[in-house]
Design a protein around this motif. Structure first.
Motif, PDB file in Angstrom:
ATOM      1  N   TYR A 217       0.841  -1.198   0.000  1.00 56.09           N
ATOM      2  CA  TYR A 217       0.000   0.000   0.000  1.00 56.09           C
ATOM      3  C   TYR A 217       0.878   1.251   0.000  1.00 56.09           C
ATOM      4  CZ  TYR A 217      -3.966  -2.986   1.329  1.00 56.09           C
ATOM      5  OH  TYR A 217      -4.943  -3.943   1.363  1.00 56.09           O
ATOM      6  N   GLY A 218       1.889   1.269  -0.819  1.00 57.14           N
ATOM      7  CA  GLY A 218       2.794   2.404  -0.805  1.00 57.14           C
ATOM      8  C   GLY A 218       3.860   2.226   0.255  1.00 57.14           C
ATOM      9  N   SER A 219       4.188   3.286   0.956  1.00 53.41           N
ATOM     10  CA  SER A 219       5.251   3.237   1.963  1.00 53.41           C
ATOM     11  C   SER A 219       4.860   2.315   3.111  1.00 53.41           C
ATOM     12  CB  SER A 219       5.523   4.646   2.503  1.00 53.41           C
ATOM     13  OG  SER A 219       5.912   5.510   1.466  1.00 53.41           O
ATOM     14  N   PRO A 220       5.826   1.530   3.631  1.00 57.67           N
ATOM     15  CA  PRO A 220       5.519   0.628   4.746  1.00 57.67           C
ATOM     16  C   PRO A 220       5.351   1.390   6.046  1.00 57.67           C
ATOM     17  CG  PRO A 220       7.861   0.607   4.332  1.00 57.67           C
ATOM     18  CD  PRO A 220       7.247   1.451   3.245  1.00 57.67           C
ATOM     19  N   GLN A 221       4.690   0.768   6.993  1.00 58.26           N
ATOM     20  CA  GLN A 221       4.522   1.358   8.308  1.00 58.26           C
ATOM     21  C   GLN A 221       5.514   0.762   9.309  1.00 58.26           C
ATOM     22  OE1 GLN A 221       0.418   0.909   9.474  1.00 58.26           O
ATOM     23  NE2 GLN A 221      -0.364   1.866   7.625  1.00 58.26           N
TER      24      GLN A 221
ATOM     25  N   LYS B  75       0.552   1.163  22.689  1.00 53.21           N
ATOM     26  CA  LYS B  75       0.676   2.509  23.236  1.00 53.21           C
ATOM     27  C   LYS B  75       1.809   3.267  22.540  1.00 53.21           C
ATOM     28  CE  LYS B  75      -1.052   0.881  27.723  1.00 53.21           C
ATOM     29  NZ  LYS B  75      -0.776   0.729  29.163  1.00 53.21           N
ATOM     30  N   GLU B  76       1.925   4.537  22.885  1.00 52.45           N
ATOM     31  CA  GLU B  76       2.908   5.400  22.229  1.00 52.45           C
ATOM     32  C   GLU B  76       4.327   4.868  22.376  1.00 52.45           C
ATOM     33  OE1 GLU B  76       3.571   8.639  19.791  1.00 52.45           O
ATOM     34  OE2 GLU B  76       1.634   8.221  20.710  1.00 52.45           O
ATOM     35  N   ASP B  77       4.638   4.255  23.524  1.00 54.44           N
ATOM     36  CA  ASP B  77       6.004   3.786  23.757  1.00 54.44           C
ATOM     37  C   ASP B  77       6.099   2.263  23.668  1.00 54.44           C
ATOM     38  OD1 ASP B  77       4.527   3.370  26.027  1.00 54.44           O
ATOM     39  OD2 ASP B  77       5.928   4.349  27.403  1.00 54.44           O
ATOM     40  N   ASP B  78       5.259   1.651  22.830  1.00 49.80           N
ATOM     41  CA  ASP B  78       5.325   0.208  22.548  1.00 49.80           C
ATOM     42  C   ASP B  78       5.984  -0.027  21.198  1.00 49.80           C
ATOM     43  OD1 ASP B  78       4.017  -0.496  24.876  1.00 49.80           O
ATOM     44  OD2 ASP B  78       2.052  -0.752  23.931  1.00 49.80           O
ATOM     45  N   ALA B  79       6.529  -1.230  21.033  1.00 46.62           N
ATOM     46  CA  ALA B  79       7.036  -1.673  19.732  1.00 46.62           C
ATOM     47  C   ALA B  79       6.551  -3.097  19.497  1.00 46.62           C
ATOM     48  CB  ALA B  79       8.561  -1.618  19.684  1.00 46.62           C
ATOM     49  N   LEU B  80       6.240  -3.408  18.255  1.00 50.02           N
ATOM     50  CA  LEU B  80       5.797  -4.741  17.854  1.00 50.02           C
ATOM     51  C   LEU B  80       6.775  -5.294  16.821  1.00 50.02           C
ATOM     52  CD1 LEU B  80       3.710  -7.093  17.502  1.00 50.02           C
ATOM     53  CD2 LEU B  80       2.612  -5.656  15.755  1.00 50.02           C
ATOM     54  N   ILE B  81       7.247  -6.514  17.054  1.00 52.55           N
ATOM     55  CA  ILE B  81       8.097  -7.204  16.081  1.00 52.55           C
ATOM     56  C   ILE B  81       7.399  -8.496  15.677  1.00 52.55           C
ATOM     57  CG2 ILE B  81      10.302  -8.386  15.689  1.00 52.55           C
ATOM     58  CD1 ILE B  81      11.580  -6.434  17.666  1.00 52.55           C
ATOM     59  N   ILE B  82       7.301  -8.730  14.379  1.00 49.54           N
ATOM     60  CA  ILE B  82       6.748  -9.972  13.839  1.00 49.54           C
ATOM     61  C   ILE B  82       7.847 -10.662  13.038  1.00 49.54           C
ATOM     62  CG2 ILE B  82       5.013 -11.000  12.327  1.00 49.54           C
ATOM     63  CD1 ILE B  82       3.266  -8.537  12.885  1.00 49.54           C
ATOM     64  N   THR B  83       8.127 -11.918  13.371  1.00 43.38           N
ATOM     65  CA  THR B  83       9.162 -12.661  12.657  1.00 43.38           C
ATOM     66  C   THR B  83       8.844 -14.155  12.754  1.00 43.38           C
ATOM     67  OG1 THR B  83      11.564 -12.985  12.422  1.00 43.38           O
ATOM     68  CG2 THR B  83      10.720 -12.717  14.654  1.00 43.38           C
ATOM     69  N   ALA B  84       9.811 -15.001  12.403  1.00 45.57           N
ATOM     70  CA  ALA B  84       9.627 -16.451  12.450  1.00 45.57           C
ATOM     71  C   ALA B  84      10.961 -17.099  12.803  1.00 45.57           C
ATOM     72  CB  ALA B  84       9.113 -16.972  11.116  1.00 45.57           C
ATOM     73  N   ASP B  85      10.932 -18.418  13.050  1.00 47.27           N
ATOM     74  CA  ASP B  85      12.128 -19.122  13.513  1.00 47.27           C
ATOM     75  C   ASP B  85      12.737 -20.046  12.465  1.00 47.27           C
ATOM     76  OD1 ASP B  85       9.815 -20.646  13.661  1.00 47.27           O
ATOM     77  OD2 ASP B  85      10.390 -21.708  15.479  1.00 47.27           O
ATOM     78  N   HIS B  86      11.988 -20.398  11.433  1.00 48.53           N
ATOM     79  CA  HIS B  86      12.459 -21.279  10.359  1.00 48.53           C
ATOM     80  C   HIS B  86      11.304 -21.432   9.386  1.00 48.53           C
ATOM     81  CE1 HIS B  86       9.965 -24.350  12.268  1.00 48.53           C
ATOM     82  NE2 HIS B  86      10.613 -24.152  13.405  1.00 48.53           N
TER      83      HIS B  86
ATOM     84  N   LYS C  92       6.359   5.405  17.546  1.00 49.56           N
ATOM     85  CA  LYS C  92       7.542   6.265  17.601  1.00 49.56           C
ATOM     86  C   LYS C  92       8.583   5.918  16.544  1.00 49.56           C
ATOM     87  CE  LYS C  92       7.862   7.646  22.479  1.00 49.56           C
ATOM     88  NZ  LYS C  92       8.750   7.593  23.671  1.00 49.56           N
ATOM     89  N   ILE C  93       8.414   4.770  15.881  1.00 43.91           N
ATOM     90  CA  ILE C  93       9.480   4.219  15.048  1.00 43.91           C
ATOM     91  C   ILE C  93       9.313   4.630  13.590  1.00 43.91           C
ATOM     92  CG2 ILE C  93      10.457   2.055  14.178  1.00 43.91           C
ATOM     93  CD1 ILE C  93       9.709   0.890  16.981  1.00 43.91           C
ATOM     94  N   ILE C  94      10.390   5.137  13.003  1.00 46.21           N
ATOM     95  CA  ILE C  94      10.378   5.570  11.607  1.00 46.21           C
ATOM     96  C   ILE C  94      10.726   4.380  10.719  1.00 46.21           C
ATOM     97  CG2 ILE C  94      11.431   7.099   9.908  1.00 46.21           C
ATOM     98  CD1 ILE C  94      12.060   9.037  12.180  1.00 46.21           C
ATOM     99  N   PRO C  95       9.879   4.034   9.744  1.00 46.12           N
ATOM    100  CA  PRO C  95      10.182   2.921   8.834  1.00 46.12           C
ATOM    101  C   PRO C  95      11.484   3.154   8.063  1.00 46.12           C
ATOM    102  CG  PRO C  95       7.877   3.546   8.681  1.00 46.12           C
ATOM    103  CD  PRO C  95       8.555   4.607   9.506  1.00 46.12           C
ATOM    104  N   ASN C  96      12.045   2.079   7.511  1.00 46.52           N
ATOM    105  CA  ASN C  96      13.364   2.170   6.871  1.00 46.52           C
ATOM    106  C   ASN C  96      13.290   2.254   5.354  1.00 46.52           C
ATOM    107  OD1 ASN C  96      12.460  -0.465   6.498  1.00 46.52           O
ATOM    108  ND2 ASN C  96      14.466  -1.402   6.741  1.00 46.52           N
TER     109      ASN C  96
ATOM    110  N   LEU D  92       9.438  -7.560  10.774  1.00 44.86           N
ATOM    111  CA  LEU D  92       8.732  -6.283  10.730  1.00 44.86           C
ATOM    112  C   LEU D  92       8.765  -5.667  12.123  1.00 44.86           C
ATOM    113  CD1 LEU D  92       6.840  -8.517   8.954  1.00 44.86           C
ATOM    114  CD2 LEU D  92       5.750  -6.379   8.301  1.00 44.86           C
ATOM    115  N   LEU D  93       9.242  -4.442  12.229  1.00 48.41           N
ATOM    116  CA  LEU D  93       9.285  -3.695  13.489  1.00 48.41           C
ATOM    117  C   LEU D  93       8.398  -2.472  13.345  1.00 48.41           C
ATOM    118  CD1 LEU D  93      10.322  -2.702  16.240  1.00 48.41           C
ATOM    119  CD2 LEU D  93      12.408  -1.925  15.086  1.00 48.41           C
ATOM    120  N   HIS D  94       7.347  -2.419  14.157  1.00 53.04           N
ATOM    121  CA  HIS D  94       6.353  -1.357  14.040  1.00 53.04           C
ATOM    122  C   HIS D  94       6.142  -0.682  15.390  1.00 53.04           C
ATOM    123  CE1 HIS D  94       2.660   0.707  12.819  1.00 53.04           C
ATOM    124  NE2 HIS D  94       2.095   0.263  13.932  1.00 53.04           N
ATOM    125  N   GLY D  95       5.930   0.601  15.373  1.00 51.39           N
ATOM    126  CA  GLY D  95       5.618   1.346  16.587  1.00 51.39           C
ATOM    127  C   GLY D  95       5.290   2.781  16.240  1.00 51.39           C
TER     128      GLY D  95
END
Length: 539
Positions: free
Chosen positions: A66-70, A316-327, A351-355, A346-349
């Motif tokens: 959808y365009g730029s990632p979040q 919340k404002e000072d939370d971060a979410l990471i989604i990944t896998a192990d294999h 406060k966090i600026i996408p890369n 994927l690291l989302h929050g």
């Protein structure tokens, strides 16, 4: 001081995204791709992860976006010599296993089996690699008749014990696993001893949700130890505590399904804690990947994606979410084993600026880097076997209140004799400041006209004033308030034209639009309010 208070690290167990470079060393195929495989099933849905940026990861561009990632997004590659749960989770926690854990394609040696029989006082059936669902159909009745335990393994470093719950109570089976764990050390130190209880009658045996893993203890500290030693919380959901043999865990919530794991995670998001919430959603692997169930895997992923849409607003404002896998565990593969694959990150929050603008956007990082990122987010000194990828933050929300006050003041001067809807806007410059915030703000209000097309919005009024005084100004945020006769009762988001004006002068990924309804503050990036925005770079 750390920018982030809570990190939610969610492992989609076995969600690989394409064969790793060394796939052949592990007996896998070039076309192994767990996510791509399940995407071909009609039940597959991915709207939420795609919006976060999954389709920007190398190898997953087929998903679209959808365009730029979040989010900050990468494709992670495992450096450990394994493709199982233990090596994958350990590496994500900062520990690379340079030597493979032992596997037993011909079954366990006699000295191991004899020691196990002596410890349990029971005989052993099978002792070979097998499918767990098939072996209980083959040997379940004999187990019931003799009381002998069904011991089997797989391509992974595991010692699995299956027993009928009516013959061997679950707690007794767990005790047998602890006995096996004490035996399987040194050169025979398998990654996991797994309890596999089942129920039913001959010809219709089914495994229960009372599985439990008994892992080796990590040979050196992981990020869990570092976070716990820093006095923070380390909350494990699912089989996390089992994978790390309980080390570094301050609170554990074992679960029996993805649904339960997601429910527990949502409940934890409502609690006040400081540290890491480490989640494993195991059904992807155990219920679908290993059973070559493409449709079941696709449906489970769609259910996670739908749940994720409800979970994101809880952050919340000072939370971060990471989604990944192990294999990986490609359900379309000929075997039922794990597959050596890349995994998403994927690291989302808020406060966090996408890369999106970094040169290695969406490309490869070692899995161990995840530990360095998690600890850096929490302000903990630890990198383990990984290296830090710097995370950029949006400016702190503490300044928003002052910006809103200026917008409210500007609203009082609005000229709105026709709609009576007054709007005020306060535009903040990008320059750094300490106390004198007002000197860095340009305000504007709406100015209506009997010829409606000549009406000027508050946002454009503020931009016009700022640009006319200095065309080189750069902007960080804008606060907008509005209401009938100047009474604020709801949010007043910018119109489409104003969003396009912001696109002209601001960085869509970092510029914040701050809305206030008289009770609460909501913030959005311009990219969120104007996806696929048209700018000068298109000309």
């Amino acid at each position: 001081m750390a920018e982030i208070k809570r990190v939610f690290l969610i492992i989609l167990d076995s969600l690989g995204i394409g064969a790793a470079p060394d796939y052949a060393d592990f007996g896998d195929c070039r076309d192994n791709d767990t996510l791509r495989r399940i995407s071909m099933d009609p039940a597959f849905r991915c709207e939420t992860v795609r919006r976060l940026g999954m389709g920007h990861i190398a190898g997953v561009t087929w998903m679209g976006n959808y365009g730029s990632p979040q989010s900050i997004v990468y494709r992670l590659v495992e450096k450990s010599r394994g493709k199982d749960t233990t090596s994958g989770h350990w590496e994500l926690a900062g520990l690379i296993s340079e030597h493979p854990m032992p596997t037993y394609p011909d079954g366990f040696p006699s000295e191991i089996i004899e020691a196990f029989k002596k410890a349990t006082g029971r005989g052993v059936l099978c002792n070979k690699p097998a499918s767990g669902t098939q072996i209980i159909q083959e040997l379940g009745q004999k187990h019931i008749e003799t009381g002998d335990l069904i011991v089997y393994t797989s391509a992974d470093s595991v010692f699995q014990i299956a027993a009928h719950e009516d013959i061997v109570p679950v707690e007794q089976l767990y005790e047998y696993c602890r006995m096996a764990r004490k035996i399987l050390v040194g050169e025979h130190g398998v990654g996991r001893v797994i309890a596999r209880p089942f129920i039913g009658e001959n010809g219709n045996f089914t495994r229960t949700a009372n599985r439990r893993d008994f892992s080796l203890e990590p040979p050196k500290p992981t990020m869990l130890d570092a976070i716990k030693d820093a006095g923070m919380d380390v909350v494990g959901v699912g089989k996390i505590s089992d994978i790390f043999a309980g080390r570094g865990i301050t609170e554990s919530h074992p679960t029996h399904s993805n649904d339960e794991g997601m429910a527990v995670t949502a409940e934890l998001a409502q609690r006040d804690f400081h540290g890491l919430c480490f989640v494993n959603l195991v059904d992807f692997d155990s219920s679908y990947g290993h059973r070559n169930d493409v449709s079941g895997y696709a449906k489970a992923f769609a259910e996670f994606d739908a749940w994720l849409a409800t979970f994101l607003p809880k952050l919340k404002e000072d939370d971060a979410l990471i989604i990944t896998a192990d294999h990986g565990c490609d359900p379309g593969d000929e075997s039922t084993d794990h597959t050596r694959e890349y995994v998403p990150f994927l690291l989302h929050g808020k406060k966090i600026i996408p890369n999106i603008r970094t040169p290695r956007f969406g490309l490869n990082r070692p899995m161990a880097d995840a530990s360095a990122i998690v600890c850096d987010l929490l302000g903990v000194e630890f990198a383990g076997d990984g290296s830090l990828v710097p995370v950029k933050y949006r400016h702190p929300p503490v300044r928003y209140e002052a910006l809103i006050e200026c917008a409210i003041t500007a609203m009082q001067g609005a000229y709105a004799p026709y709609s009576h809807y007054k709007v005020g806007a306060a535009l903040l410059e990008e320059e750094e400041f300490q106390d004198d915030i007002v000197s860095h703000i340009t305000c504007g209000c709406n100015m209506e006209n009997a010829s409606y097309g000549a009406t000027i919005c508050a946002e454009r009024s503020a931009f016009a004033r700022a640009i006319s005084s200095d065309s080189k100004r750069k902007f960080k945020a804008i606060a907008i308030v509005g209401g009938k006769d100047g009474v604020i009762t709801d949010f007043a988001p910018p119109c489409g034209i104003c969003r396009q004006v912001m696109q002209e002068f601001c960085d869509p990924e970092t510029f914040r639009v701050i809305l206030y309804n008289g009770k609460e503050i909501k913030t959005h990036t311009l990219a969120e309010l104007l996806p696929l925005g048209f700018g000068g770079d298109k000309l």
